[in-house]
Design a protein around this motif. Structure first.
Motif, PDB file in Angstrom:
ATOM      1  N   VAL A  97       0.847  -1.198   0.000  1.00  0.00           N
ATOM      2  CA  VAL A  97       0.000   0.000   0.000  1.00  0.00           C
ATOM      3  C   VAL A  97       0.881   1.246   0.000  1.00  0.00           C
ATOM      4  CG1 VAL A  97      -1.794   1.268   1.240  1.00  0.00           C
ATOM      5  CG2 VAL A  97      -1.841  -1.234   1.208  1.00  0.00           C
ATOM      6  N   GLU A  98       1.932   1.242   0.824  1.00  0.00           N
ATOM      7  CA  GLU A  98       2.847   2.388   0.874  1.00  0.00           C
ATOM      8  C   GLU A  98       3.585   2.570  -0.450  1.00  0.00           C
ATOM      9  OE1 GLU A  98       6.193   4.728   1.001  1.00  0.00           O
ATOM     10  OE2 GLU A  98       6.443   2.558   0.895  1.00  0.00           O
ATOM     11  N   GLU A  99       3.966   1.466  -1.082  1.00  0.00           N
ATOM     12  CA  GLU A  99       4.657   1.529  -2.375  1.00  0.00           C
ATOM     13  C   GLU A  99       3.794   2.240  -3.410  1.00  0.00           C
ATOM     14  OE1 GLU A  99       5.444  -1.785  -5.786  1.00  0.00           O
ATOM     15  OE2 GLU A  99       6.117  -2.299  -3.768  1.00  0.00           O
ATOM     16  N   VAL A 100       2.514   1.911  -3.445  1.00  0.00           N
ATOM     17  CA  VAL A 100       1.595   2.545  -4.390  1.00  0.00           C
ATOM     18  C   VAL A 100       1.387   4.014  -4.029  1.00  0.00           C
ATOM     19  CG1 VAL A 100      -0.787   2.558  -5.235  1.00  0.00           C
ATOM     20  CG2 VAL A 100       0.430   0.386  -4.974  1.00  0.00           C
ATOM     21  N   ALA A 101       1.221   4.293  -2.726  1.00  0.00           N
ATOM     22  CA  ALA A 101       0.952   5.665  -2.294  1.00  0.00           C
ATOM     23  C   ALA A 101       2.127   6.600  -2.586  1.00  0.00           C
ATOM     24  CB  ALA A 101       0.634   5.684  -0.799  1.00  0.00           C
ATOM     25  N   GLY A 102       3.357   6.073  -2.556  1.00  0.00           N
ATOM     26  CA  GLY A 102       4.518   6.933  -2.719  1.00  0.00           C
ATOM     27  C   GLY A 102       5.207   6.841  -4.064  1.00  0.00           C
ATOM     28  N   GLU A 103       4.574   6.193  -5.054  1.00  0.00           N
ATOM     29  CA  GLU A 103       5.276   5.924  -6.310  1.00  0.00           C
ATOM     30  C   GLU A 103       5.592   7.190  -7.116  1.00  0.00           C
ATOM     31  OE1 GLU A 103       2.857   3.183  -8.399  1.00  0.00           O
ATOM     32  OE2 GLU A 103       1.119   4.511  -8.602  1.00  0.00           O
ATOM     33  N   SER A 104       4.864   8.279  -6.896  1.00  0.00           N
ATOM     34  CA  SER A 104       5.137   9.502  -7.655  1.00  0.00           C
ATOM     35  C   SER A 104       5.905  10.540  -6.841  1.00  0.00           C
ATOM     36  CB  SER A 104       3.817  10.119  -8.145  1.00  0.00           C
ATOM     37  OG  SER A 104       2.999  10.497  -7.052  1.00  0.00           O
ATOM     38  N   ARG A 105       6.323  10.197  -5.633  1.00  0.00           N
ATOM     39  CA  ARG A 105       7.001  11.156  -4.762  1.00  0.00           C
ATOM     40  C   ARG A 105       8.433  11.395  -5.237  1.00  0.00           C
ATOM     41  NH1 ARG A 105       6.561   8.691   0.282  1.00  0.00           N
ATOM     42  NH2 ARG A 105       4.499   9.633   0.534  1.00  0.00           N
ATOM     43  N   GLU A 106       8.844  12.657  -5.302  1.00  0.00           N
ATOM     44  CA  GLU A 106      10.213  13.008  -5.681  1.00  0.00           C
ATOM     45  C   GLU A 106      11.140  13.116  -4.471  1.00  0.00           C
ATOM     46  OE1 GLU A 106      10.727  16.273  -8.452  1.00  0.00           O
ATOM     47  OE2 GLU A 106       8.581  16.222  -8.916  1.00  0.00           O
ATOM     48  N   GLY A 107      10.589  13.430  -3.330  1.00  0.00           N
ATOM     49  CA  GLY A 107      11.397  13.653  -2.137  1.00  0.00           C
ATOM     50  C   GLY A 107      11.770  12.365  -1.425  1.00  0.00           C
ATOM     51  N   SER A 108      11.861  12.442  -0.111  1.00  0.00           N
ATOM     52  CA  SER A 108      12.333  11.322   0.692  1.00  0.00           C
ATOM     53  C   SER A 108      11.439  10.098   0.553  1.00  0.00           C
ATOM     54  CB  SER A 108      12.406  11.729   2.168  1.00  0.00           C
ATOM     55  OG  SER A 108      13.373  12.730   2.370  1.00  0.00           O
ATOM     56  N   LYS A 109      12.081   8.947   0.630  1.00  0.00           N
ATOM     57  CA  LYS A 109      11.363   7.683   0.564  1.00  0.00           C
ATOM     58  C   LYS A 109      10.597   7.452   1.864  1.00  0.00           C
ATOM     59  CE  LYS A 109      12.660   5.925  -3.439  1.00  0.00           C
ATOM     60  NZ  LYS A 109      11.705   5.530  -4.494  1.00  0.00           N
ATOM     61  N   GLY A 110       9.441   6.868   1.734  1.00  0.00           N
ATOM     62  CA  GLY A 110       8.666   6.452   2.894  1.00  0.00           C
ATOM     63  C   GLY A 110       8.691   4.953   3.032  1.00  0.00           C
ATOM     64  N   THR A 111       8.097   4.483   4.109  1.00  0.00           N
ATOM     65  CA  THR A 111       7.849   3.050   4.278  1.00  0.00           C
ATOM     66  C   THR A 111       6.722   2.907   5.296  1.00  0.00           C
ATOM     67  OG1 THR A 111       8.898   0.888   4.535  1.00  0.00           O
ATOM     68  CG2 THR A 111       9.574   2.602   6.074  1.00  0.00           C
ATOM     69  N   ILE A 112       6.492   1.723   5.791  1.00  0.00           N
ATOM     70  CA  ILE A 112       5.289   1.468   6.573  1.00  0.00           C
ATOM     71  C   ILE A 112       5.264   2.223   7.908  1.00  0.00           C
ATOM     72  CG2 ILE A 112       5.046  -0.782   5.494  1.00  0.00           C
ATOM     73  CD1 ILE A 112       6.012  -2.038   8.116  1.00  0.00           C
ATOM     74  N   GLU A 113       4.061   2.517   8.373  1.00  0.00           N
ATOM     75  CA  GLU A 113       3.885   3.111   9.696  1.00  0.00           C
ATOM     76  C   GLU A 113       4.026   2.054  10.781  1.00  0.00           C
ATOM     77  OE1 GLU A 113       0.607   5.959  10.382  1.00  0.00           O
ATOM     78  OE2 GLU A 113      -0.030   4.603  11.998  1.00  0.00           O
ATOM     79  N   GLY A 114       3.477   0.853  10.540  1.00  0.00           N
ATOM     80  CA  GLY A 114       3.473  -0.174  11.570  1.00  0.00           C
ATOM     81  C   GLY A 114       2.342   0.038  12.562  1.00  0.00           C
ATOM     82  N   PRO A 115       2.160  -0.917  13.491  1.00  0.00           N
ATOM     83  CA  PRO A 115       1.004  -0.857  14.390  1.00  0.00           C
ATOM     84  C   PRO A 115       1.211  -0.065  15.669  1.00  0.00           C
ATOM     85  CG  PRO A 115       2.145  -2.939  14.676  1.00  0.00           C
ATOM     86  CD  PRO A 115       2.888  -2.188  13.598  1.00  0.00           C
TER      87      PRO A 115
END
Length: 288
Positions: A97-115
């Protein structure tokens, strides 16, 4: 396929269990998150039918037996009873889900929030010391950097939320015996977008294995380890928020993280200093 469906429910103050962590994560999620009630029925129908179709295709392709089906059914019930749906989804689903949400981002990479995120952690300014217990175990760590826009403009008063596990792999508010805001804080950058955070270097840890998720890991012959990491949310007015985790080089599980959340851009480069380590990591935010 055999999955042991017995789960520990020991909630004593001395012991952290999957049942306790799962219940806390579920309660926190339901109180902090709002369901997407405005999702159009057409979208719900599309996604639900496609997920079910993938399940059906798996059953047909692999000739799933009734014994295997009933083991899955009992396990799914156990996940709900132990409150481990946030853990299961955040470990094995969220990274896509995070991969899809951030696929067009130019800035810093994101990853999962976790529980284990909790909002409204104490506000600590731009030069922050995270709350710790007396004698908190671990290596002292200075985490510093700058928040800028994609064009390099420093972002003053950006908000950085940070949280991480202790040296035993436990998170405050999700395990017993830990002060409420231990190793959690909200940091605001200075006029040049800079920040300094003093904390303790976290250790690698296993996700809870005494409940339903642990039963799946055991039955499948997987491992439950996550590499050591810092959790962060970085936000500024008019910019896209980044949710990420930052990892440490040389960790045995950077390459096989159970949550599939590690990315090369998220590996830190800490330096040894007297009495601990320090690391610089800058965040770049995209326009909203």
């Amino acid at each position: 396929m055999s999955i042991d469906h017995a789960a520990s429910t020991d909630l004593s103050p001395e012991v952290a269990t999957a049942a306790a962590s799962g219940a806390n994560a579920t309660e926190r999620f339901t109180s902090d998150k709002q369901a997407a009630a405005d999702t159009p029925p057409e979208r719900v129908s599309l996604l639900a039918r496609q997920v079910l179709s993938a399940v059906h295709d798996t059953i047909r392709e692999h000739k799933v037996t009734y014994d295997e089906y009933n083991a899955l059914k009992a396990w799914l019930i156990n996940v709900g009873q132990t409150g481990e749906w946030p853990l299961f989804l955040d470990v094995w689903v969220e990274h896509v889900v995070e991969e899809v949400a951030g696929e067009s981002r130019e800035g810093s990479k994101g990853t999962i929030e976790g529980p284990y995120y909790v909002p409204n952690a104490p506000e600590l300014g731009s030069a922050a010391i995270l709350p710790t217990r007396d004698g908190e175990q671990g290596t002292p760590l200075l985490f510093q950097g700058q928040v800028t826009a994609v064009d390099g403009t420093p972002l003053a008063h950006a908000v950085i939320e940070i949280w991480h596990a202790d040296s035993d792999g436990f998170y405050s508010q999700f395990a017993p015996g830990i002060p409420e805001w231990n190793l959690r804080g909200t940091v605001t950058t200075d006029d040049q977008g800079q920040f300094w955070i003093h904390t303790m270097k976290p250790a690698p840890y296993q996700i809870p294995t005494d409940g339903a998720c642990g039963n799946l890991i055991s039955a499948a012959g997987w491992h439950p380890w996550r590499p050591a990491h810092l959790h962060l949310k970085v936000a500024a007015d008019g910019y896209q928020q980044v949710t990420t985790q930052l990892y440490f080089p040389g960790d045995a599980h950077n390459d096989d993280d159970v949550a599939n959340a590690v990315k090369p851009e998220l590996i830190l480069d800490p330096k040894d200093v007297d009495g601990g380590q320090e690391v610089t990591y800058d965040f770049v935010l995209d326009k909203a």
